[in-house]
Motif scaffolding. Structure first.
Motif, short mmCIF file in Angstrom:
data_model
loop_
_atom_site.label_atom_id
_atom_site.label_comp_id
_atom_site.label_asym_id
_atom_site.label_seq_id
_atom_site.Cartn_x
_atom_site.Cartn_y
_atom_site.Cartn_z
N THR A 331 0.83 -1.21 0.00
CA THR A 331 0.00 0.00 0.00
C THR A 331 0.86 1.25 0.00
OG1 THR A 331 -1.73 -1.18 1.22
CG2 THR A 331 -1.84 1.22 1.22
N TYR A 332 1.91 1.23 0.81
CA TYR A 332 2.82 2.37 0.87
C TYR A 332 3.49 2.61 -0.47
CZ TYR A 332 7.15 4.92 1.64
OH TYR A 332 8.19 5.81 1.52
N GLY A 333 3.95 1.52 -1.12
CA GLY A 333 4.62 1.66 -2.40
C GLY A 333 3.72 2.26 -3.46
N ALA A 334 2.48 1.79 -3.52
CA ALA A 334 1.53 2.31 -4.51
C ALA A 334 1.21 3.77 -4.24
CB ALA A 334 0.25 1.48 -4.49
N SER A 335 1.04 4.12 -2.98
CA SER A 335 0.73 5.50 -2.61
C SER A 335 1.87 6.43 -2.99
CB SER A 335 0.46 5.58 -1.10
OG SER A 335 0.24 6.92 -0.70
N LYS A 336 3.11 5.99 -2.74
CA LYS A 336 4.27 6.83 -3.08
C LYS A 336 4.36 7.02 -4.59
CE LYS A 336 8.39 5.05 -2.75
NZ LYS A 336 9.68 4.55 -2.22
N MET A 337 4.09 5.96 -5.35
CA MET A 337 4.15 6.05 -6.80
C MET A 337 3.14 7.07 -7.33
SD MET A 337 6.02 4.36 -9.12
CE MET A 337 6.21 2.65 -8.61
N ILE A 338 1.92 7.02 -6.79
CA ILE A 338 0.89 7.96 -7.21
C ILE A 338 1.31 9.40 -6.89
CG2 ILE A 338 -1.48 8.73 -6.79
CD1 ILE A 338 -2.19 5.77 -6.34
N GLY A 339 1.88 9.58 -5.69
CA GLY A 339 2.34 10.91 -5.30
C GLY A 339 3.36 11.48 -6.27
N GLU A 340 4.25 10.63 -6.77
CA GLU A 340 5.26 11.10 -7.72
C GLU A 340 4.63 11.52 -9.05
OE1 GLU A 340 8.27 11.77 -7.08
OE2 GLU A 340 8.37 10.90 -5.10
N THR A 341 3.56 10.82 -9.47
CA THR A 341 2.90 11.22 -10.71
C THR A 341 2.29 12.61 -10.58
OG1 THR A 341 0.72 10.24 -10.21
CG2 THR A 341 2.37 8.81 -11.24
N TYR A 342 1.80 12.95 -9.37
CA TYR A 342 1.27 14.29 -9.13
C TYR A 342 2.39 15.33 -9.16
CZ TYR A 342 -3.57 13.16 -7.97
OH TYR A 342 -4.90 12.78 -8.05
N ARG A 343 3.52 14.99 -8.59
CA ARG A 343 4.64 15.93 -8.55
C ARG A 343 5.09 16.29 -9.97
NH1 ARG A 343 9.40 15.77 -4.42
NH2 ARG A 343 7.95 14.33 -3.47
N ILE A 344 5.22 15.27 -10.80
CA ILE A 344 5.63 15.51 -12.19
C ILE A 344 4.55 16.27 -12.96
CG2 ILE A 344 6.26 14.38 -14.36
CD1 ILE A 344 7.46 12.10 -12.66
N TYR A 345 3.30 15.94 -12.68
CA TYR A 345 2.19 16.64 -13.34
C TYR A 345 2.21 18.13 -13.01
CZ TYR A 345 -2.64 18.04 -14.40
OH TYR A 345 -3.76 18.69 -14.87
N THR A 346 2.43 18.47 -11.76
CA THR A 346 2.49 19.88 -11.34
C THR A 346 3.62 20.60 -12.05
OG1 THR A 346 1.59 19.33 -9.16
CG2 THR A 346 2.74 21.42 -9.37
N PHE A 347 4.77 19.94 -12.13
CA PHE A 347 5.92 20.53 -12.82
C PHE A 347 5.60 20.77 -14.30
CE2 PHE A 347 9.82 19.98 -15.32
CZ PHE A 347 10.62 20.96 -14.76
N ALA A 348 4.98 19.77 -14.94
CA ALA A 348 4.65 19.89 -16.36
C ALA A 348 3.65 21.01 -16.61
CB ALA A 348 4.08 18.56 -16.87
N LYS A 349 2.65 21.15 -15.72
CA LYS A 349 1.65 22.21 -15.89
C LYS A 349 2.28 23.59 -15.74
CE LYS A 349 -2.19 21.70 -16.47
NZ LYS A 349 -2.95 21.60 -17.74
N GLU A 350 3.22 23.73 -14.82
CA GLU A 350 3.89 25.01 -14.63
C GLU A 350 4.67 25.41 -15.88
OE1 GLU A 350 6.30 24.53 -11.19
OE2 GLU A 350 4.66 24.89 -9.77
N LYS A 351 5.24 24.41 -16.55
CA LYS A 351 6.04 24.67 -17.75
C LYS A 351 5.20 24.67 -19.02
CE LYS A 351 10.19 24.65 -15.83
NZ LYS A 351 11.13 25.79 -15.90
N ASN A 352 3.91 24.33 -18.88
CA ASN A 352 3.03 24.19 -20.04
C ASN A 352 3.55 23.10 -20.98
OD1 ASN A 352 0.72 24.80 -21.54
ND2 ASN A 352 1.82 26.26 -22.84
N TRP A 353 4.01 22.00 -20.37
CA TRP A 353 4.52 20.87 -21.12
C TRP A 353 3.46 19.77 -21.18
CZ3 TRP A 353 10.19 20.16 -18.97
CH2 TRP A 353 10.97 21.25 -19.38
N ASP A 354 3.61 18.89 -22.12
CA ASP A 354 2.66 17.79 -22.34
C ASP A 354 2.94 16.66 -21.35
OD1 ASP A 354 0.63 16.34 -23.55
OD2 ASP A 354 1.97 15.47 -25.05
#
Length: 410
Positions: A331-354
């Motif tokens: 459960t911890y591993g899956a939760s951490k993985m999901i959290g990282e996808t959000y982190r990258i998504y936030t970075f991409a949105k700030e840069k207006n990247w796909d």
């Protein structure tokens, strides 16, 4: 795999009191003092690694600056604009077979780009190296991830002696031999060749002393072309896959303040499930200007290949400590993985990247009977291949994110 986990955890929890009382018998190591953390050098290999938050990271950013200068003028042009594709590969142990199948299916489908940057962690580090080299190595990668079994990766130690005096429950000697055979001088020369074209390959490990994530410029290491650099390349791959407790950590001799020390590195996924080079890219504008590129005139397409399930699934957990601990870790591993996808998504949105995300579909749950179950890995490969050849519909948001009053995952 689950039975193996439970057995291992059972012994672990039974023996932990003895382990704590006798752990002082283990060999001592001259580790890096806290005040010198992040200030180390590796003999003959300067500027090949850094903590992701280190003040010394500018020399890694210089590698990106050089990459702009090394690429061809017509490389990565899409509709008259530089558009850099980057591939981010997660760990997944045997589930990485899904990502391997996905990559081959993506090649078959025809839209897989040549990536400017590839990053990988844990077993995803191995996949990343082949993905970096391109579709001509798909068959080789398939063979690697559909023909191995647990005995090809680890071998059991005496569990009682390991808990009392060792640094892991199992030996990774079989994996080390496999890595030495697969990542030979010929393959490393190909990595170096792609690096010189302005492409970059990064693999992550965890410095267990500092509790920090370390990125390694694998192309720079391969480009050195020496026996020492080849050994270092393989050592980093082994370290990134070294799951703490299960597999032994990997030790790196380093120097700091004129003195010799030894760092202890383990699985990169212990700190980060998937990673991108945020801090390096903070200097992207500076790098682009130095190459006479207008920062407003280029974009990036981020492709995240997550070799795991990311949605919760119900399962009856047995009422014993090993089963509960195993379920909690999953459960911890899956939760951490999901959290990282959000982190990258936030970075991409700030840069207006796909932003593009792929993962093992919710309707497919591998049923491994051991850590590396050959039959299940072949099923994973097949599903990944089929998903990609059918024209994968990339997820444009992280799991569970509400966009326009609609859930990405229900």
């Amino acid at each position: 795999m689950k039975n193996m986990k439970k057995k291992t955890l059972y012994y672990l929890f039974i023996m932990v009191p003895c382990f704590l009382s006798l752990s002082g018998c283990a060999h001592l190591r001259h580790s890096v003092p806290e005040d010198l953390t992040g200030k180390i050098t590796i003999a003959g290999m300067p500027n090949v690694c850094s903590y992701i938050d280190s003040p010394n990271i500018p020399f890694m950013s210089q590698s990106l600056i050089d990459s702009f200068k090394e690429e061809g003028k017509s490389d990565y042009i899409v509709n008259g604009v530089k558009n850099y594709p980057a591939l981010i590969i997660s760990g997944g142990v045997s589930n990485s077979a899904y990502g391997v199948g996905f990559l081959k299916g993506w090649s078959k489908e025809g839209s897989r780009p040549v990536f400017k940057i590839v990053t990988g962690v844990s077993s995803g580090g191995i996949v990343a190296i082949f993905a970096f080299l391109g579709k001509d190595h798909d068959d080789e990668l398939e063979e690697l991830f559909t023909s191995i079994s647990t005995k090809d990766i680890v071998e059991q130690k005496n569990i009682f002696l390991s808990l009392l005096f060792g640094d892991s429950l199992m030996s990774s000697k079989p994996l080390a031999k496999k890595i030495e055979k697969v990542f030979d001088e010929k393959l490393l020369a190909k990595v170096a060749e792609e690096h010189k074209k302005g492409r970059r390959l990064y693999i992550g490990t965890t410095d267990l002393d500092a509790q920090k994530f370390v990125i390694w410029d694998m192309g720079a290491i391969a480009s050195m072309g020496s026996n020492d650099s080849a050994k270092m390349f393989r050592k980093i791959v082994l370290a990134s896959c070294a799951l703490p407790i299960i597999a032994p950590p990997v030790y790196f001799p380093v120097k700091a303040d004129g003195k010799s020390y030894v760092e202890m590195h383990g699985d990169g996924a212990a700190t980060v499930g998937i990673f991108y080079i945020y801090q390096l890219l903070e200097n992207m504008e500076c790098a682009s200007r130095s190459c006479v590129i207008d920062p407003g005139e280029f974009r990036s397409r981020l492709y995240i290949l997550c070799c795991s399930n990311v949605t919760p699934h119900s399962q009856q957990v047995e009422g014993n400590l090993a089963s509960i601990a195993s379920r909690a870790l999953d459960t911890y591993g899956a939760s951490k993985m999901i959290g990282e996808t959000y982190r990258i998504y936030t970075f991409a949105k700030e840069k207006n990247w796909d932003y593009n995300l792929a993962y093992i579909p919710d309707d497919f749950r591998p049923g491994q009977k051991e850590m590396f179950d050959k039959e299940e890995m072949r099923k994973l490969f097949k599903r990944g291949y089929e998903d990609a050849t059918a024209g994968y519909k990339w997820h444009k948001t992280p799991p569970g994110l509400v966009v326009n009053n609609k859930w990405e995952i229900k």
